[in-house]
Write an enzyme that holds these catalytic residues in place. Structure first.
Site, mmCIF file in Angstrom:
data_model
loop_
_atom_site.group_PDB
_atom_site.id
_atom_site.type_symbol
_atom_site.label_atom_id
_atom_site.label_comp_id
_atom_site.label_asym_id
_atom_site.label_seq_id
_atom_site.Cartn_x
_atom_site.Cartn_y
_atom_site.Cartn_z
ATOM 1 N N GLY A 81 11.259 -31.964 -4.575
ATOM 2 C CA GLY A 81 10.345 -32.899 -5.229
ATOM 3 C C GLY A 81 10.395 -34.284 -4.601
ATOM 4 N N SER A 82 11.577 -34.735 -4.244
ATOM 5 C CA SER A 82 11.703 -36.096 -3.693
ATOM 6 C C SER A 82 10.933 -36.219 -2.390
ATOM 7 C CB SER A 82 13.176 -36.438 -3.449
ATOM 8 O OG SER A 82 13.893 -36.402 -4.659
ATOM 9 N N ASN A 162 10.642 -36.904 -16.841
ATOM 10 C CA ASN A 162 11.869 -36.112 -16.752
ATOM 11 C C ASN A 162 12.922 -36.493 -17.783
ATOM 12 O OD1 ASN A 162 11.520 -38.303 -14.748
ATOM 13 N ND2 ASN A 162 13.707 -38.030 -14.465
ATOM 14 N N GLN A 190 8.415 -31.810 -13.372
ATOM 15 C CA GLN A 190 8.867 -31.328 -14.685
ATOM 16 C C GLN A 190 7.831 -30.428 -15.356
ATOM 17 O OE1 GLN A 190 11.794 -31.712 -16.394
ATOM 18 N NE2 GLN A 190 12.714 -32.808 -14.687
ATOM 19 N N SER A 210 9.058 -28.911 -7.366
ATOM 20 C CA SER A 210 10.404 -28.598 -6.907
ATOM 21 C C SER A 210 10.877 -27.302 -7.558
ATOM 22 C CB SER A 210 11.336 -29.749 -7.285
ATOM 23 O OG SER A 210 12.656 -29.417 -6.924
ATOM 24 N N HIS A 212 13.805 -25.899 -8.099
ATOM 25 C CA HIS A 212 14.986 -25.779 -8.967
ATOM 26 C C HIS A 212 14.746 -26.231 -10.401
ATOM 27 C CE1 HIS A 212 16.816 -29.961 -9.131
ATOM 28 N NE2 HIS A 212 15.999 -30.131 -8.109
ATOM 29 N N THR A 248 12.540 -25.590 11.182
ATOM 30 C CA THR A 248 12.430 -24.170 10.861
ATOM 31 C C THR A 248 12.334 -23.997 9.349
ATOM 32 O OG1 THR A 248 13.723 -23.682 12.821
ATOM 33 C CG2 THR A 248 13.525 -21.911 11.185
ATOM 34 N N CYS A 335 20.150 -38.267 -11.661
ATOM 35 C CA CYS A 335 20.291 -39.177 -10.533
ATOM 36 C C CYS A 335 20.887 -40.502 -10.969
ATOM 37 C CB CYS A 335 18.943 -39.431 -9.888
ATOM 38 S SG CYS A 335 17.823 -38.060 -10.031
HETATM 39 C C1 LIG Z 1 13.913 -33.495 -10.296
HETATM 40 C C2 LIG Z 1 12.750 -34.400 -10.144
HETATM 41 C C3 LIG Z 1 12.368 -34.908 -8.886
HETATM 42 C C4 LIG Z 1 13.173 -34.644 -7.642
HETATM 43 O O1 LIG Z 1 13.116 -33.324 -7.226
HETATM 44 P P1 LIG Z 1 14.222 -32.806 -6.171
HETATM 45 O O2 LIG Z 1 13.754 -31.442 -5.806
HETATM 46 O O3 LIG Z 1 15.510 -32.782 -6.904
HETATM 47 O O4 LIG Z 1 14.206 -33.743 -5.026
HETATM 48 C C5 LIG Z 1 11.250 -35.688 -8.806
HETATM 49 N N1 LIG Z 1 10.511 -35.969 -9.900
HETATM 50 C C6 LIG Z 1 10.833 -35.513 -11.117
HETATM 51 C C7 LIG Z 1 9.966 -35.836 -12.273
HETATM 52 C C8 LIG Z 1 11.965 -34.723 -11.288
HETATM 53 O O5 LIG Z 1 12.282 -34.277 -12.490
#
Ligand SMILES: *Cc1c(COP(=O)(O)O)cnc(C)c1O
Length: 406
Positions: A81-82, A162, A190, A210, A212, A248, A335
């Protein structure tokens, strides 16, 4: 059982931190392992196993695109996500700069991946308007519209927050941006897998996701960018991802992400119904604690998100004691926990420092049981009362030397 508990010494834990990350689903793990075992070729290699890896990658792209009503070509796989947030915002800024438009609209309670990217742009001559968030954790579309100027090149507003889980009126904001010919990006990390997304119907130009956060692996995500938007590369090198993201490809991770997203989409409605009911039960239970308050709108929030402030306590102490009781929660975003500054999200919705310090986020997963919800309620009540029993702030509040806010 395995989905929510693990043995740690003699303690069984209740995992209530799904907004920080989720456990990978069985189907995602299975997909990942089978790709790693059987399709480990480099997708850029010309022999058959390389081409099979390429097929796995492109099938995942098709699946992911289909689930948000995008075209496969509009999906760029990223490290999460970042990275997607960074690439979306920096790309829009570059497009804006070329057109002489250097104004960006966002909100005060975005994820740091957005806020810190905007800070960097401010240092490079961009002007950023951060919209205030109402006390209920929402931004109004008309406020976005009022902030749009001749030189606005981007509006970036998150789909769901989040920390407090509030869901923004993305469809309306998208329509306004389209009408004013301003690019619209949403950090949907989210929301995706938990709320329906249709990038066409919702007028979304760019979207970050993202894996995860929806039971996929960590370190993989994607950026959706509408056809015709020229992306700026963050990573230079080979021609992967149509030249927009060198390196890759994480084939196994991408395939697992697609599998997890597909499963989340299939179960979305059923999961949301179960989670909403459990969430509401958790909220009602915690509302019995005096001088506490729910953060964010009670209804317009993610099905699994509960976030409270309790006066007279420190969120960090609350977390540590809950951990001892086997309950894994968070005081804000993963974070920033560890930092002693109160959450920028809670400050953005108008919580004062003292109150914002006493926050607790419980983000539950669909397999949590009613008994576990009751256990959480019981434990939070106990721990809050215990912490207040020797808190100097609480003593002053009770003695009338300070006045209660909540
Ligand atoms: C977790 C999160 C991110 C970051 O995602 P990563 O895959 O951990 O870099 C960005 N934005 C929101 C709203 C998130 O909850």
């Amino acid at each position: 059982m395995q989905n929510r508990k693990y043995e740690r010494g003699f303690i069984t834990v209740i995992y209530a931190d799904n907004a920080a990350t989720t456990k990978m689903s069985d189907v995602a793990i299975h997909t990942m392992v089978s790709v790693m075992n059987e399709t480990y070729g480099n997708p850029s290699s010309l022999y058959r196993m390389g081409q099979r890896a390429k097929e796995v990658l492109e099938k995942a792209r098709e699946d992911v695109a289909g689930l948000i009503n995008a075209e496969p070509k509009e999906i760029i796989f990223t490290s999460g996500g970042s990275e997607a947030d960074n690439q979306a915002i920096l790309s829009a800024a570059e497009i804006g700069r070329k057109a002489g438009k250097k104004h960006i609209i966002s909100s005060a309670f975005e994820h740091h991946a957005v806020l810190h990217t905007l800070k960097k742009l401010e240092k490079n001559g961009f002007e950023v308007t951060l919209l205030d968030v109402h006390q209920n954790g929402l931004i109004l579309p008309e406020e976005v519209e009022a902030a749009i100027r001749e030189d606005t090149c981007l509006v970036t507003i998150m789909y769901a927050n989040n920390e407090i889980g509030t869901i923004q009126p993305i469809t309306e904001i998208g329509a306004i941006c389209r009408q004013h010919h301003v690019l619209f990006h949403t950090d949907a990390v989210q929301a995706i897998g938990h709320l329906p997304i249709d990038v066409k119907a919702q007028n979304i130009d760019m979207l970050s996701a993202s894996a995860h956060k929806f039971h996929g692996p960590k370190g993989v995500g994607f950026l959706y960018a509408k056809k015709g938007i020229r992306l700026t590369n963050l990573i230079e090198g080979g021609a992967q991802e149509r030249g927009r993201r060198a390196g890759t490809e994480n084939v196994a991770g991408v395939a697992a992400m697609a599998a997890a997203l597909k499963e989340s989409a299939e179960k979305m409605e059923a999961n949301a119904a179960v989670l909403t009911q459990k969430r509401n039960k958790l909220i009602s239970g915690l509302q019995e604690i005096p001088h506490g308050a729910l953060n964010g709108d009670a209804k317009n929030r993610l099905p699994g998100n509960v976030n409270f402030c309790f006066e007279g306590i420190e969120g960090e102490a609350l977390l540590l004691l809950l951990d001892q009781k086997g309950i894994l929660a968070s005081s804000g975003s993963a974070c920033t926990s560890g930092a002693l500054d109160p959450s920028h999200v809670l400050l953005a919705i108008g919580r004062v420092h003292d109150v914002a310090h006493g926050s607790l986020r419980l983000s539950i997963g669909e397999d949590i049981t009613d008994e576990e919800i009751e256990e959480i309620i019981r434990s939070v009540k106990e721990v809050v009362a215990y912490l207040r029993s020797f808190s100097p702030i609480w003593r002053d509040l009770m003695a009338g030397k300070k006045s209660f806010i909540l």
